[in-house]
Enzyme design. Structure first.
Site, PDB file in Angstrom:
ATOM      1  N   ASP A 161       0.813  -1.231   0.000  1.00 44.88           N
ATOM      2  CA  ASP A 161       0.000   0.000   0.000  1.00 44.88           C
ATOM      3  C   ASP A 161       0.837   1.267   0.000  1.00 44.88           C
ATOM      4  O   ASP A 161       0.428   2.304   0.524  1.00 44.88           O
ATOM      5  CB  ASP A 161      -0.964   0.022   1.215  1.00 44.88           C
ATOM      6  CG  ASP A 161      -1.885  -1.185   1.216  1.00 44.88           C
ATOM      7  OD1 ASP A 161      -2.200  -1.685   0.116  1.00 44.88           O
ATOM      8  OD2 ASP A 161      -2.272  -1.623   2.307  1.00 44.88           O
ATOM      9  N   LYS A 185       1.844   2.063  -5.103  1.00 48.71           N
ATOM     10  CA  LYS A 185       2.373   1.493  -6.353  1.00 48.71           C
ATOM     11  C   LYS A 185       1.436   1.781  -7.523  1.00 48.71           C
ATOM     12  O   LYS A 185       1.882   2.108  -8.624  1.00 48.71           O
ATOM     13  CB  LYS A 185       2.553  -0.030  -6.200  1.00 48.71           C
ATOM     14  CG  LYS A 185       3.559  -0.421  -5.127  1.00 48.71           C
ATOM     15  CD  LYS A 185       3.626  -1.928  -4.941  1.00 48.71           C
ATOM     16  CE  LYS A 185       2.389  -2.538  -4.324  1.00 48.71           C
ATOM     17  NZ  LYS A 185       2.127  -2.160  -2.923  1.00 48.71           N
ATOM     18  N   GLY A 189      -4.508  -4.337  -3.757  1.00 51.05           N
ATOM     19  CA  GLY A 189      -5.481  -3.292  -4.078  1.00 51.05           C
ATOM     20  C   GLY A 189      -4.680  -2.079  -4.489  1.00 51.05           C
ATOM     21  O   GLY A 189      -4.024  -1.457  -3.657  1.00 51.05           O
ATOM     22  N   HIS A 190      -4.664  -1.776  -5.773  1.00 51.18           N
ATOM     23  CA  HIS A 190      -3.844  -0.692  -6.298  1.00 51.18           C
ATOM     24  C   HIS A 190      -4.754   0.435  -6.775  1.00 51.18           C
ATOM     25  O   HIS A 190      -5.537   0.242  -7.705  1.00 51.18           O
ATOM     26  CB  HIS A 190      -2.954  -1.207  -7.439  1.00 51.18           C
ATOM     27  CG  HIS A 190      -1.984  -2.257  -6.986  1.00 51.18           C
ATOM     28  ND1 HIS A 190      -1.238  -3.026  -7.852  1.00 51.18           N
ATOM     29  CD2 HIS A 190      -1.629  -2.670  -5.746  1.00 51.18           C
ATOM     30  CE1 HIS A 190      -0.465  -3.865  -7.151  1.00 51.18           C
ATOM     31  NE2 HIS A 190      -0.700  -3.660  -5.874  1.00 51.18           N
ATOM     32  N   GLN A 202       2.092  -6.131  -3.079  1.00 52.22           N
ATOM     33  CA  GLN A 202       2.580  -6.212  -1.689  1.00 52.22           C
ATOM     34  C   GLN A 202       3.898  -5.421  -1.543  1.00 52.22           C
ATOM     35  O   GLN A 202       4.074  -4.443  -2.244  1.00 52.22           O
ATOM     36  CB  GLN A 202       2.733  -7.678  -1.238  1.00 52.22           C
ATOM     37  CG  GLN A 202       1.392  -8.399  -1.061  1.00 52.22           C
ATOM     38  CD  GLN A 202       0.804  -8.959  -2.339  1.00 52.22           C
ATOM     39  OE1 GLN A 202       1.474  -9.654  -3.068  1.00 52.22           O
ATOM     40  NE2 GLN A 202      -0.451  -8.667  -2.623  1.00 52.22           N
TER      41      GLN A 202
END
Ligand code: GDP
Ligand code: IMO
Ligand code: MG
Length: 445
Positions: A16, A19, A43-44, A226
Site C-alpha cells: 500500500d 504502487k 489493491g492498487h 505487496q
C-alpha cells in the site's frame, strides 16, 4: 545509475505504498505492464481527475489504451475475481479486449482455497496472520505441494479429465480438514470447467510474449504487488504473504532474465503502514495512528480494514531489492505535523542493528532508534505541490534525510492521490529517462 527501457516498480514496505498511482503515472512510457506475483489480495488505487479505480489482479497500466497488461505465471488467479474486475472496467468504458493476457502457467484460486484459509486462520486464533481471505496462501501451498491447478488445466473440463480428477482430490482434502458442511466437488468442477470459454482468448504463454516484446525493444514495466516486508523470504515471516514480492519474484513470476530489468524503482510511503497482524516496530499508539489514518485515509483498498500506522522505518528498505531509485508517496499526509520521526536502527540489548532480525521474536525484542526532525505545519504545505521549489524547507530536509538513509535517489515525490499531484525530479534517473521520450508527469494523454 541509468534506467534502461524496462523498469520494476516494487513496494519497499508492508504494501500500500502507492504502487498503483506510480505505475499508472509511468505507464504511458511502456508498451507492456506485467504482474509477476500475488493475486487479488492486492489493491492498487489510481485516481484520475477525481475518478477512482482500484485494481486487484489486473495491472495498473490498464487505464492506458496503448498498454498491454500481462498476468504472469507467478500470479494466483481467481477466475471469478478476474471476470468481475474486467466487467467493472468495461462498465466504466475501459475496454480490455485484446490487451489483457493471462499465463497458462498461473495457478488458480477456487472456492475451497478460501475455506482452507478461513479454517487455518481460525485455528491460529490470536496468532492468525490477518490475511485478506482471498485464498492466496492455500493456492500457493497447493502449487508448492504440486497438486495445484493451473489456468491451462481449465481447458480440459471433461468428465474424468485431469481437471475433474484434481478438483475431486483437492475438495476431498478440504472436506477432511475443514469443519462444517462438506463441499460438493462436482459443483466446484462444473463451475471451474465453465470459465474456460470466457478465459481462453486471454490465455497464452506470457513468458514467450514478454520475450518477444523485449526482443522487439518494446519497453516493459514490471508491477510489484505487496512489499518487501510482506515477502515470504525477506519479510516478517510468518506474518507475510505467500509469494516473493521482492525483485527475484519478477524473474520467476514472469519467466524473464535479470538483464531484462533495467532499473528498480522502490515505492515508499513517507511514513509506514501495515494491514494485518505481525510485528511493526515503529507503530504509533492508537491516538497517533488514528491521526495519520484519518489524514492519509489509511483503509485497505481490498478489504477496507483500518491500516496500522507508524513512523518511517529506514531499516532494511533497500538492500534486498537493489533499488536504483525511490518514489516517495503521501508526503502531504505529514503536512499537519510539528515534528517527525525516522527510525534509523533497532536497539536490541546493548547493540543497534541496521538489518531486521530474522525471527519475529528477535524483532519483538527490538526498540526503534529514532531521529527527530522538525515538521512544517504552519510553515507551508506539500499537498498538491508539483514544483519542488514550492515545498517547505522542512519537507525538503525530511526528503533529503530519507534519501541519505536509503542510499538511493528520490526520483518521484507524490503530494496527493491524483495522477497530477506529482513531482518528477528531472535530474533523477527516472526523470532523465522520462525526458528521453516518455510524457511528463501529470500530462494529459
Ligand atoms: P498500492 O497497493 O501500493 O497501490 O497502494 P494503495 O492504493 O493500496 O494505497 C495507497 C493509497 O494512497 C490510495 O488510496 C492512493 O489513492 C493514495 N495515495 C497515493 N499517493 C498518494 C499521495 O501522495 N498522497 C495522498 N494523500 N494519497 C496518496
Ligand atoms: P498491495 O499490492 C498490504 C497482507 C495481509 C496480511 C498478509 C497475508 O495492495 O500493496 P494474504 O491474503 O496475502 O495471504 O495476507 O499480507 N497483504 C497486504 N497488505 N497491501 C497488500 O497488497 C497486501 N496483500 C496482502 O493484510 O497481513
Ligand atoms: Mg494496496
Amino acid at each position: 545509475m541509468t534506467v534502461t527501457g524496462n523498469l520494476a516498480v516494487l513496494g519497499a514496505q508492508w504494501g500500500d505504498e502507492g504502487k498503483g498511482k506510480i505505475v499508472d503515472l509511468l505507464s504511458p512510457a511502456f508498451a507492456v505492464v506485467a504482474r509477476s506475483q500475488g493475486g487479488h489480495n492486492a489493491g492498487h488505487t489510481v485516481i484520475v481527475g477525481g475518478d477512482e479505480f482500484i485494481l486487484h489482479l489486473i495491472p495498473s497500466g490498464i487505464l492506458h489504451p496503448g498498454v498491454t497488461c500481462v498476468i504472469g505465471n507467478g500470479v494466483v488467479v481467481d477466475p471469478a475475481a478476474l471476470f468481475a474486475e474486467i466487467d467493472q472496467l468495461h462498465a466504466r468504458g475501459l475496454d480490455t479486449t485484446g490487451r489483457l493476457l493471462v499465463s497458462s502457467r498461473a495457478h488458480v484460486i477456487l472456492p475451497y482455497h478460501r475455506d482452507i484459509e478461513a479454517a487455518a486462520e481460525s485455528r491460529l486464533g490470536a496468532q492468525r496472520i490477518g490475511t485478506t481471505s482471498r485464498g492466496i496462501g492455500p493456492s500457493y501451498e497447493h502449487k508448492a505441494g504440486r497438486f495445484g491447478i493451473r489456468i491451462g488445466d481449465l481447458a480440459d473440463g471433461r468428465p474424468g479429465g485431469r481437471l475433474a480428477g484434481l478438483i475431486e482430490a483437492n475438495v476431498g482434502e478440504r472436506n477432511r480438514t475443514v469443519a462444517g458442511p462438506a463441499l460438493d466437488w462436482r459443483s466446484v468442477w462444473q463451475d471451474a470447467a465453465r470459465v474456460w470459454e470466457r478465459l481462453a482468448p486471454l490465455v497464452t504463454d506470457t513468458s514467450r510474449y514478454l520475450h518477444d516484446a523485449l526482443e522487439a525493444g518494446r519497453p516493459v514495466l514490471f508491477e510489484g504487488a505487496q512489499g518487501t516486508m510482506l515477502d515470504i523470504d525477506h519479510g516478517t515471516y510468518p506474518y507475510v504473504t505467500s509469494s516473493n514480492a521482492t525483485i527475484g519474484g519478477v524473474c520467476t513470476g514472469l519467466g524473464v532474465g535479470p538483464q531484462a530489468i533495467g532499473g528498480v524503482l522502490g515505492i515508499v510511503k513517507a511514513y509506514t503502514t501495515r494491514v494485518g497482524e505481525g510485528p511493526f516496530p515503529t507503530e504509533l499508539d492508537e491516538a497517533g495512528a488514528e491521526r495519520l489514518r484519518a489524514w492519509g485515509r489509511e483503509y485497505g483498498a481490498s478489504t477496507g480494514r483500518p491500516r496500522r500506522c507508524g513512523w518511517f522505518d529506514a531499516v532494511g528498505v533497500l538492500r534486498v531489492n537493489g533499488m536504483t531509485a525511490l518514489a516517495m508517496t503521501k508526503l502531504d499526509v505529514l503536512d499537519h505535523l510539528d515534528e517527525l520521526r525516522i527510525c534509523t536502527g533497532y536497539r536490541r540489548g546493548g547493540e543497534v542493528l541496521i538489518d531486521p532480525p530474522p525471527t519475529i521474536d528477535g524483532l519483538a525484542a527490538c526498540e526503534p532508534v529514532y531521529e527527530t526532525l522538525p515538521g512544517w505545519a504552519g510553515a507551508g504545505r506539500t499537498a498538491g505541490v508539483t514544483d519542488e521549489r514550492d515545498l517547505p524547507a522542512a519537507a525538503r530536509a525530511y526528503l533529503a534525510r530519507l534519501e541519505a538513509l536509503s542510499g538511493a535517489p528520490v526520483a518521484i515525490i507524490s503530494t496527493g492521490s491524483d495522477r497530477g499531484d506529482t513531482i518528477v525530479r528531472r535530474d533523477s534517473p527516472v526523470g532523465r529517462w522520462l525526458d528521453a521520450g516518455a510524457p511528463a508527469a501529470g500530462q494529459a494523454r
